[in-house]
Design an enzyme around this catalytic site. Structure first.
Site, PDB file in Angstrom:
ATOM      1  N   ARG A   1     -75.055  62.423  -7.519  1.00  0.00           N
ATOM      2  CA  ARG A   1     -74.150  62.195  -8.666  1.00  0.00           C
ATOM      3  C   ARG A   1     -73.389  63.473  -8.995  1.00  0.00           C
ATOM      4  O   ARG A   1     -72.353  63.421  -9.689  1.00  0.00           O
ATOM      5  CB  ARG A   1     -74.930  61.765  -9.921  1.00  0.00           C
ATOM      6  CG  ARG A   1     -75.702  60.455  -9.843  1.00  0.00           C
ATOM      7  CD  ARG A   1     -74.905  59.318  -9.275  1.00  0.00           C
ATOM      8  NE  ARG A   1     -75.132  59.203  -7.843  1.00  0.00           N
ATOM      9  CZ  ARG A   1     -74.369  58.491  -7.018  1.00  0.00           C
ATOM     10  NH1 ARG A   1     -73.317  57.849  -7.489  1.00  0.00           N
ATOM     11  NH2 ARG A   1     -74.639  58.424  -5.727  1.00  0.00           N
TER      12      ARG A   1
ATOM     13  N   ASP B   1     -69.767  44.001  -0.793  1.00  0.00           N
ATOM     14  CA  ASP B   1     -70.005  45.381  -1.215  1.00  0.00           C
ATOM     15  C   ASP B   1     -71.452  45.532  -1.684  1.00  0.00           C
ATOM     16  O   ASP B   1     -72.092  44.558  -2.079  1.00  0.00           O
ATOM     17  CB  ASP B   1     -69.037  45.735  -2.340  1.00  0.00           C
ATOM     18  CG  ASP B   1     -69.005  47.234  -2.619  1.00  0.00           C
ATOM     19  OD1 ASP B   1     -69.504  48.009  -1.781  1.00  0.00           O
ATOM     20  OD2 ASP B   1     -68.462  47.620  -3.677  1.00  0.00           O
ATOM     21  N   GLU B   2     -71.965  46.761  -1.672  1.00  0.00           N
ATOM     22  CA  GLU B   2     -73.337  47.071  -2.124  1.00  0.00           C
ATOM     23  C   GLU B   2     -74.356  46.155  -1.445  1.00  0.00           C
ATOM     24  O   GLU B   2     -75.270  45.618  -2.085  1.00  0.00           O
ATOM     25  CB  GLU B   2     -73.439  46.944  -3.656  1.00  0.00           C
ATOM     26  CG  GLU B   2     -72.481  47.807  -4.437  1.00  0.00           C
ATOM     27  CD  GLU B   2     -72.821  49.294  -4.391  1.00  0.00           C
ATOM     28  OE1 GLU B   2     -73.804  49.661  -3.726  1.00  0.00           O
ATOM     29  OE2 GLU B   2     -72.099  50.080  -5.015  1.00  0.00           O
TER      30      GLU B   2
ATOM     31  N   LYS C   1     -65.885  54.133  -0.010  1.00  0.00           N
ATOM     32  CA  LYS C   1     -66.050  52.776   0.497  1.00  0.00           C
ATOM     33  C   LYS C   1     -65.122  51.778  -0.188  1.00  0.00           C
ATOM     34  O   LYS C   1     -64.620  50.861   0.466  1.00  0.00           O
ATOM     35  CB  LYS C   1     -67.504  52.317   0.342  1.00  0.00           C
ATOM     36  CG  LYS C   1     -67.993  52.156  -1.095  1.00  0.00           C
ATOM     37  CD  LYS C   1     -69.441  51.721  -1.117  1.00  0.00           C
ATOM     38  CE  LYS C   1     -69.962  51.615  -2.529  1.00  0.00           C
ATOM     39  NZ  LYS C   1     -69.312  50.564  -3.311  1.00  0.00           N
ATOM     40  N   THR C   2     -64.869  51.935  -1.483  1.00  0.00           N
ATOM     41  CA  THR C   2     -63.968  51.008  -2.174  1.00  0.00           C
ATOM     42  C   THR C   2     -62.559  51.134  -1.622  1.00  0.00           C
ATOM     43  O   THR C   2     -61.834  50.139  -1.458  1.00  0.00           O
ATOM     44  CB  THR C   2     -63.972  51.284  -3.698  1.00  0.00           C
ATOM     45  OG1 THR C   2     -65.315  51.215  -4.180  1.00  0.00           O
ATOM     46  CG2 THR C   2     -63.126  50.261  -4.424  1.00  0.00           C
TER      47      THR C   2
ATOM     48  N   GLN D   1     -79.282  54.271  -0.729  1.00  0.00           N
ATOM     49  CA  GLN D   1     -79.092  54.045  -2.160  1.00  0.00           C
ATOM     50  C   GLN D   1     -79.637  52.691  -2.605  1.00  0.00           C
ATOM     51  O   GLN D   1     -79.222  52.160  -3.631  1.00  0.00           O
ATOM     52  CB  GLN D   1     -77.611  54.158  -2.520  1.00  0.00           C
ATOM     53  CG  GLN D   1     -77.032  55.545  -2.301  1.00  0.00           C
ATOM     54  CD  GLN D   1     -75.616  55.673  -2.812  1.00  0.00           C
ATOM     55  OE1 GLN D   1     -75.362  55.723  -4.016  1.00  0.00           O
ATOM     56  NE2 GLN D   1     -74.666  55.715  -1.897  1.00  0.00           N
TER      57      GLN D   1
END
Length: 819
Positions: free
Chosen positions: A615, A219-220, A32-33, A250
């Site tokens: 993770r 973002d987020e 996504k970044t 998330q």
């Protein structure tokens, strides 16, 4: 198109969709970044958007810094004009220019947490707002929630309905805001709260920033609260070029005010929104992603999506179950050491994840014993934590009054009105007489300079002497509990600053004290079983000191990271051990208690499990213990529903490399030590239950079986245990051949259940007491038998002791005597 050709189809679609509202559902590890930075470059290079018309906003300074670096690199000239910032930093820049519109000077002060607490303490004192029952942190938390939800003091006052506590909070909120304004200060929550107020009361200011930020990216987005949502909505209202990126799966910060509805209801707020899903994962193997998808698919409140990857043929997710939490930690340490020695991993590629900070203690112990370097993320090492050092200092003073450092640490902890000046005078007297600080305290009557405080010093000495007397007959466990009770330490920790609290929002200090007691009980049991010495304060302190020395192994080298699941969000590791996968631990006992009234709690815990699983890049090991000690009491827990939701064909059931082998009959049939213990944990929304464990490491019988209630002995005092009841079960046929322990010789001698690992028998005769009889225990004293159940190897007896409440134990090990 050059740099855009490196994007996959969905990523490219997200980059090219520049106009109107856009929701990018970016799964874990989906890049996504990369999408955000390429989108910024596309706006500047291909759409001729002025850099100063672009705003990219996120949550943390670290995330903003990383985005800033990537944007500068990919955009090049003009990138410095793009506003890349956190929510709070953006609001500060706006308020520095327009705070005077709200009655503040533009050079206002920003109060940190300590400043805010000091101000609130002063307000409570001045306005006689008693904080004995309504804690200061509860008042501050209520005010923070009001600001997150854009509720002003006046609006909150209208909603109290004359409820006593709400009226007091309302008064505190009003006076707190008045004091902030008088001091020309804003707290952290005010930065967004006041910016929204500025925009709503000053349309010209709002329009100026709407014209400035014509393209906004967030973002987020799943972590936004109501105030942040409103801030973004106002800024984007004119041009509506709003792109939000996030993953509802998330969203794990509800305790901080995050509202998952912001991302789930985005299309309701913006019906013309374009929704783009990023489901290709670049981090993990398909085996790990399959497990993650299987777990998260059980949530109802989510957008439908499933991660996939080109990385095939990875290792299956491993599941290893253990008898105790101690065995679990030892396995992880020995497994890591073995893999390191064989060259299969580097320590800095490994993370051990758990639900709460208190769980780190056993891992720290065994990592230290195995010489494995580690770092505890989001907290200090267990034995270096403030509350642990305080109680250990009490034990040191009781054991050895010559330890001046320990005496000085606790002389005013909890607070006794003994100030620094008094301590200095006592120290001077001790130096002059060449005696210890504690001995000087014993002579406080002779120190003229501390005459006014002499009675307080004498009370402290009297208390220590009383503890020393008790230490002659008390166990280390009981003495520690007595210290906590007599000093009022548990109440004292509630007044401490909350800076070190665990990232899940729980009060970790109490959990750490409970874990300390569990550590002491384990020490005493080990010493008693070894039979080489008697458990003692000095023995335990020596044990702790040795662990502490080993903690410093390889300080500058690579280290395994120990961290909570909340701390792990956004990180990735080659090897991940996800520990404590049991009902009552993860999901937590408190969440299970509230499952019926707050089903969203379980859904958030499941999202936390999803975060933990994703993770891992290549290797994921799930570990669980049948029994785990909490505040010195043993809790029996079933396997976490988050494990049973993973189909068996996705799991590799590994056998633990433990010092305690599996208990087997000659024909290989396993026996279950905890068969027949059932918890009253609330049932899940799938209205299901699953069978008892049938072996130390296998989960083969779990698939498609229900998982709702967790096996567990009840927490029997101080809300530490759930009430237990016998579970109905079918009679089990037991082979007549003599039992053996895997890997051990088939010779047996008479002994207790505790000696099974040493080759002792797996059955016992009925004790000479029955339900209702009075019995005595060498440690717990006299009590009444309330339950007596025949098990596969021994009778399980429940006794309600006069002094220490209910205990559950095995008859052969307990050695109860009928009174």
């Amino acid at each position: 198109m050059g740099i855009y050709d490196t994007l996959n189809t969905q990523q490219k679609k997200a980059v090219l969709q520049t106009d109107g509202p856009v929701l990018i559902l970016a799964g874990a590890g989906s890049g996504k970044t990369r999408v955000l930075t390429h989108r910024v470059a596309y706006l500047v290079d291909e759409c001729n958007v002025n850099p100063w018309n672009i705003m990219a906003i996120t949550f943390t300074n670290k995330a903003a810094g990383e985005m800033r670096e990537r944007v500068d690199k990919i955009v090049g000239f003009g990138a410095e004009s793009i506003w890349v910032s956190t929510f709070h930093s953006s609001c500060v820049r706006i308020l520095r220019r327009y705070a005077d519109r709200l009655g503040f000077d533009n050079n206002f002060t920003i109060y940190d947490t300590d400043d805010s607490k000091s101000l609130m303490k002063d307000i409570c004192k001045r306005f006689q707002l008693e904080t004995t029952q309504l804690k200061l942190r509860n008042i501050m938390g209520s005010i923070s929630r009001c600001k997150d939800n854009l509720v002003s003091p006046e609006e909150y006052a209208l909603s109290t309905n004359n409820e006593y506590n709400k009226v007091r909070i309302s008064k505190a909120y009003t006076e707190y805001q008045n004091a902030l304004k008088k001091n020309n200060a804003m707290d952290f929550d005010d930065l967004i709260f006041k910016t929204v107020e500025l925009f709503k009361t000053n349309p010209d200011v709002l329009e100026a920033y709407q014209d400035r930020f014509r393209y906004i990216m967030v973002d987020e987005y799943q972590d936004t609260n109501n105030a942040q949502f409103e801030l973004i909505r106002l800024l984007a209202d004119k041009y509506r070029n709003l792109c939000v990126v996030g993953d509802d799966d998330q969203s794990i910060y509800r305790f901080r005010g995050a509202n998952i509805r912001n991302i789930l209801d985005f299309e309701k707020v913006y019906p013309d929104a374009t929704v783009i899903k990023l489901e290709q994962n670049y981090r993990s193997t398909q085996e790990i992603l399959d497990a993650a998808n299987a777990v998260i698919s059980n949530n109802y409140g989510r957008k439908d999506k499933a991660l996939w990857t080109d990385q095939k043929d990875g290792d299956k997710v491993k599941l290893v179950q253990f008898d105790t939490g101690e065995d679990e930690a030892k396995f992880v340490a020995t497994d890591l050491g073995k893999l390191k020695r064989s060259g299969k991993l580097n320590y800095n590629d490994v993370a051990v994840l758990y639900r709460t900070n208190a769980q780190s203690r056993l891992f720290e112990k065994w990592f230290a014993a195995e010489g494995i370097p580690y770092n505890v993320v989001g907290g200090v090492n267990f034995y270096s934590r403030r509350e642990i050092k305080d109680i250990l200092a009490y034990l040191k003073v009781i054991d050895n009054g010559q330890d001046d450092i320990a005496v000085k640490r606790i002389i005013n902890v909890p607070k006794r009105g003994i100030g620094a000046t008094t301590i200095e005078y006592v120290q001077e007297y001790a130096i002059e007489r060449q005696i210890s600080f504690y001995d000087a305290l014993c002579e406080a009557d002779q120190i003229v300079a501390v005459a006014r405080s002499a009675s307080k010093l004498k009370d402290f000495v009297t208390m220590i002497r009383a503890f020393r007397t008790k230490a002659k007959s008390y166990s280390v466990e009981d003495l520690t509990k007595d210290i906590i009770d007599v000093t009022g330490y548990m109440k004292y920790v509630e007044t401490l600053d909350e800076d070190e609290e665990d990232n899940s929002g729980d009060n970790s200090r109490k959990g750490n004290l409970d874990e300390l007691i569990s550590a002491i009980v384990e020490y005493e049991r080990r010493v008693e079983e070894e039979g080489n010495e008697t458990p003692s304060i000095s023995g335990y302190l020596e044990n702790v000191a040795l662990i502490s020395d080993l903690d410093r192994v390889d300080e500058d080298g690579e280290k395994v990271l120990l961290m909570t699941l909340h701390s792990a969000k956004g990180l990735e590791f080659e090897h991940v051990y996800l520990a404590g996968m049991e009902e009552g631990v993860f999901p937590s006992y408190m969440t299970l208690q509230c499952e019926d009234s707050d089903p969203e709690g379980i859904e958030e815990e499941r999202r936390l499990a999803y975060v933990g699983i994703t993770r891992a890049k290549k290797h994921l090991t799930l570990t669980a213990a049948r029994r785990r000690m909490v505040r010195g009491e043993t809790m029996y827990n079933r396997l976490s529903r988050f494990v049973t939701e993973i189909p068996d064909n996705m799991l590799e059931n590994a056998k633990p490399q433990s010092s305690k082998p599996a208990f087997l009959f000659d024909d290989g049939e396993s026996i279950d030590e905890y068969e027949g213990v059932e918890s009253t944990y609330g049932k899940s929304r799938r209205n299901s239950s699953f069978d008892d464990y049938d072996g130390p490491s296998l989960k083969s019988s779990y698939q498609n079986k229900n998982f709702g209630s967790s096996s567990g002995v009840s927490q029997l005092s101080n809300s530490y245990k759930l009430k237990a009841k016998p579970a109905p079960k079918k009679p089990r046929a037991v082979p007549q051949s003599k039992p053996y322990i895997a890997g051990a010789a088939k010779t047996h001698t008479k002994g207790t259940l505790a000696g099974l690992s040493k080759g002792m028998p797996m059955s016992a005769s009925k004790p000479d007491y029955n339900v209702g009889d009075k019995v005595s225990h060498i440690k717990y004293g006299v009590g009444v038998v309330t339950s007596l159940e025949e098990g596969p190897r021994d009778y399980k007896v429940t006794v309600n002791f006069d002094d220490c409440g209910q205990k559950i134990m095995y008859a052969a090990f307990a050695k109860l005597k009928k009174v």
